[in-house]
Design a protein around this motif. Structure first.
Motif, PDB file in Angstrom:
ATOM      1  N   LEU A 151       1.458 -92.720 -20.829  1.00 13.59           N
ATOM      2  CA  LEU A 151       0.653 -93.785 -20.237  1.00 13.59           C
ATOM      3  C   LEU A 151      -0.688 -93.889 -20.935  1.00 13.59           C
ATOM      4  N   ASN A 152      -1.292 -92.726 -21.244  1.00 10.25           N
ATOM      5  CA  ASN A 152      -2.578 -92.735 -21.941  1.00 10.25           C
ATOM      6  C   ASN A 152      -2.452 -93.355 -23.324  1.00 10.25           C
ATOM      7  N   SER A 153      -1.312 -93.094 -23.984  1.00  3.15           N
ATOM      8  CA  SER A 153      -1.083 -93.661 -25.314  1.00  3.15           C
ATOM      9  C   SER A 153      -0.968 -95.179 -25.248  1.00  3.15           C
ATOM     10  N   ALA A 154      -0.265 -95.672 -24.218  1.00  2.00           N
ATOM     11  CA  ALA A 154      -0.105 -97.116 -24.051  1.00  2.00           C
ATOM     12  C   ALA A 154      -1.454 -97.774 -23.751  1.00  2.00           C
ATOM     13  N   LEU A 155      -2.251 -97.133 -22.902  1.00  2.00           N
ATOM     14  CA  LEU A 155      -3.567 -97.676 -22.570  1.00  2.00           C
ATOM     15  C   LEU A 155      -4.478 -97.696 -23.785  1.00  2.00           C
ATOM     16  N   GLN A 156      -4.410 -96.628 -24.578  1.00  2.00           N
ATOM     17  CA  GLN A 156      -5.212 -96.571 -25.799  1.00  2.00           C
ATOM     18  C   GLN A 156      -4.812 -97.676 -26.762  1.00  2.00           C
ATOM     19  N   SER A 157      -3.502 -97.920 -26.852  1.00  2.00           N
ATOM     20  CA  SER A 157      -3.017 -98.989 -27.723  1.00  2.00           C
ATOM     21  C   SER A 157      -3.527-100.350 -27.261  1.00  2.00           C
ATOM     22  N   VAL A 180      -6.252-100.931 -25.567  1.00  2.00           N
ATOM     23  CA  VAL A 180      -7.695-100.991 -25.849  1.00  2.00           C
ATOM     24  C   VAL A 180      -7.932-101.354 -27.308  1.00  2.00           C
ATOM     25  N   LEU A 181      -7.159-100.759 -28.203  1.00  2.00           N
ATOM     26  CA  LEU A 181      -7.293-101.065 -29.631  1.00  2.00           C
ATOM     27  C   LEU A 181      -6.952-102.525 -29.914  1.00  2.00           C
ATOM     28  N   CYS A 182      -5.912-103.022 -29.254  1.00  2.00           N
ATOM     29  CA  CYS A 182      -5.546-104.439 -29.403  1.00  2.00           C
ATOM     30  C   CYS A 182      -6.689-105.346 -28.956  1.00  2.00           C
ATOM     31  N   TRP A 183      -7.269-105.000 -27.813  1.00  2.00           N
ATOM     32  CA  TRP A 183      -8.383-105.793 -27.288  1.00  2.00           C
ATOM     33  C   TRP A 183      -9.584-105.750 -28.228  1.00  2.00           C
ATOM     34  N   ASN A 184      -9.824-104.598 -28.860  1.00  3.01           N
ATOM     35  CA  ASN A 184     -10.940-104.476 -29.796  1.00  3.01           C
ATOM     36  C   ASN A 184     -10.755-105.398 -30.994  1.00  3.01           C
ATOM     37  N   ILE A 185      -9.513-105.558 -31.440  1.00  4.97           N
ATOM     38  CA  ILE A 185      -9.240-106.484 -32.542  1.00  4.97           C
ATOM     39  C   ILE A 185      -9.524-107.919 -32.110  1.00  4.97           C
ATOM     40  N   THR A 186      -9.135-108.254 -30.889  1.00  2.00           N
ATOM     41  CA  THR A 186      -9.415-109.585 -30.352  1.00  2.00           C
ATOM     42  C   THR A 186     -10.921-109.829 -30.282  1.00  2.00           C
ATOM     43  N   ILE A 187     -11.657-108.838 -29.798  1.00  2.54           N
ATOM     44  CA  ILE A 187     -13.119-108.954 -29.707  1.00  2.54           C
ATOM     45  C   ILE A 187     -13.732-109.087 -31.096  1.00  2.54           C
ATOM     46  N   ARG A 188     -13.202-108.350 -32.049  1.00  2.00           N
ATOM     47  CA  ARG A 188     -13.700-108.435 -33.426  1.00  2.00           C
ATOM     48  C   ARG A 188     -13.564-109.868 -33.959  1.00  2.00           C
ATOM     49  N   ASN A 189     -12.396-110.476 -33.719  1.00  2.00           N
ATOM     50  CA  ASN A 189     -12.175-111.851 -34.177  1.00  2.00           C
ATOM     51  C   ASN A 189     -13.116-112.830 -33.483  1.00  2.00           C
ATOM     52  N   TRP A 190     -13.382-112.601 -32.197  1.00  2.00           N
ATOM     53  CA  TRP A 190     -14.300-113.467 -31.463  1.00  2.00           C
ATOM     54  C   TRP A 190     -15.723-113.354 -32.008  1.00  2.00           C
ATOM     55  N   VAL A 191     -16.142-112.147 -32.328  1.00  2.00           N
ATOM     56  CA  VAL A 191     -17.495-111.933 -32.858  1.00  2.00           C
ATOM     57  C   VAL A 191     -17.673-112.691 -34.164  1.00  2.00           C
ATOM     58  N   VAL A 192     -16.652-112.643 -35.015  1.00  4.06           N
ATOM     59  CA  VAL A 192     -16.712-113.364 -36.288  1.00  4.06           C
ATOM     60  C   VAL A 192     -16.666-114.872 -36.048  1.00  4.06           C
ATOM     61  N   TYR A 193     -15.803-115.291 -35.142  1.00  2.00           N
ATOM     62  CA  TYR A 193     -15.608-116.714 -34.878  1.00  2.00           C
ATOM     63  C   TYR A 193     -16.861-117.376 -34.313  1.00  2.00           C
ATOM     64  N   LYS A 194     -17.547-116.684 -33.423  1.00  2.00           N
ATOM     65  CA  LYS A 194     -18.687-117.301 -32.740  1.00  2.00           C
ATOM     66  C   LYS A 194     -19.921-117.431 -33.627  1.00  2.00           C
ATOM     67  N   LYS A 195     -19.900-116.794 -34.806  1.00  2.00           N
ATOM     68  CA  LYS A 195     -21.031-116.935 -35.710  1.00  2.00           C
ATOM     69  C   LYS A 195     -21.213-118.380 -36.147  1.00  2.00           C
ATOM     70  N   ASP A 196     -20.110-119.121 -36.282  1.00  2.00           N
ATOM     71  CA  ASP A 196     -20.159-120.552 -36.619  1.00  2.00           C
ATOM     72  C   ASP A 196     -19.411-121.324 -35.544  1.00  2.00           C
ATOM     73  N   LEU A 197     -19.790-121.088 -34.288  1.00  2.00           N
ATOM     74  CA  LEU A 197     -19.025-121.608 -33.162  1.00  2.00           C
ATOM     75  C   LEU A 197     -18.918-123.127 -33.171  1.00  2.00           C
ATOM     76  N   ILE A 198     -20.043-123.808 -33.353  1.00  4.17           N
ATOM     77  CA  ILE A 198     -20.019-125.274 -33.313  1.00  4.17           C
ATOM     78  C   ILE A 198     -19.160-125.832 -34.435  1.00  4.17           C
ATOM     79  N   ALA A 199     -19.316-125.271 -35.636  1.00  4.30           N
ATOM     80  CA  ALA A 199     -18.518-125.737 -36.772  1.00  4.30           C
ATOM     81  C   ALA A 199     -17.040-125.465 -36.554  1.00  4.30           C
ATOM     82  N   ASN A 200     -16.724-124.362 -35.880  1.00  8.97           N
ATOM     83  CA  ASN A 200     -15.328-123.995 -35.666  1.00  8.97           C
ATOM     84  C   ASN A 200     -14.646-124.841 -34.593  1.00  8.97           C
TER      85      ASN A 200
END
Length: 260
Positions: A2-8, A10-30
């Motif tokens: 269960l801990n392994s699944a939860l960790q996985s 969390v890692l997936c969510w971190n990738i999503t957050i990473r993409n959002w951080v990059v995307y919002k830098k040019d939010l209006i243009a995007n």
């Protein structure tokens, strides 16, 4: 386990957050093309052809166009994100190569990207639906949150198609072929611009395999407030099955490129 699944997760969510951080830098243009393009198509076609097509399935042409343009946003958002966007991050920026040196594995990369694509497709569809509702083209604007669900359901299989393309192309220019022979037919033959029932039988049968046509039917049910539950039971179920099949297929295909 269960801990392994939860960790996985969390890692997936971190990738999503990473993409959002990059995307919002040019939010209006995007986001501006995503919202502006459907509105411009609606105005140009709706007002132009609308003066000639005054009765399409018992409604004006602008009202007929609106639902399909909303979910088409999810198609383009997801496909370009998982094709050009993924390819650039993989081949030019080496983002995934860096990720794979951490506890993040290929499974987390793909799941994180698909989570980002699903959320992005849903949010973009909501944004377009809000704009079109302001034109008075939605019977009940309180149903707009349901459009977000439809956008996500469309984005997942279409995003998986983009990921499959990324796994199969040899260079970035080859995405143009994928767009011309797969994405464009989806866009034009999924009942957005005219009732698909009027097409040749072979085209109608082929279109049933398109994820977009089921998204269009769901959006039409919501925009026009007609048999929403029935639409979700039929088209929603098909989109879920298509998402599972295409996401699993794309995972095994893209894995070959990420681990070499």
């Amino acid at each position: 386990m269960l801990n392994s699944a939860l960790q996985s997760l969390v890692l997936c969510w971190n990738i999503t957050i990473r993409n959002w951080v990059v995307y919002k830098k040019d939010l209006i243009a995007n986001i501006s093309p995503t919202v502006a393009d459907p509105a411009l198509i609606l105005v140009s076609l709706g007002l132009g052809l609308g003066s000639f097509l005054t009765d399409v399935e018992g409604m004006g042409y602008m009202q007929f166009l609106a639902p399909g343009l909303t979910v088409a946003t999810a198609l383009f958002t997801s496909f370009f994100e998982s094709s050009y966007g993924f390819y650039v991050r993989m081949s030019y920026e080496n983002v995934y190569k860096a990720m794979l040196t951490t506890p993040i594995g290929v499974k987390e990369v793909v799941m994180g990207e698909m989570l980002w694509i699903g959320l992005k497709g849903g949010i973009m569809a909501i944004g377009v639906a809000v704009v079109l509702a302001l034109f008075g083209l939605m019977v009940n604007p309180w149903l707009i949150p349901l459009i977000g669900i439809v956008g996500g359901l469309v984005a997942l299989p279409c995003g998986a198609m983009g990921l499959l393309a990324t796994a199969l192309v040899n260079n970035i220019n080859q995405f143009q072929t994928v767009y011309s022979f797969i994405i464009a037919p989806l866009y034009f033959l999924s009942g957005i611009f005219f009732p698909i029932d009027q097409m040749h039988t072979a085209v109608r049968v082929l279109a049933e395999f398109f994820p977009l046509i089921h998204g269009v039917r769901l959006a039409q049910a919501i925009f026009w407030e007609r048999d929403i539950i029935g639409a979700f039971l039929y088209s929603g179920s098909i989109l879920i099955v298509q998402s599972l099949i295409l996401c699993v297929w794309s995972y095994y295909q893209i894995r070959k490129k990420l681990v070499t």
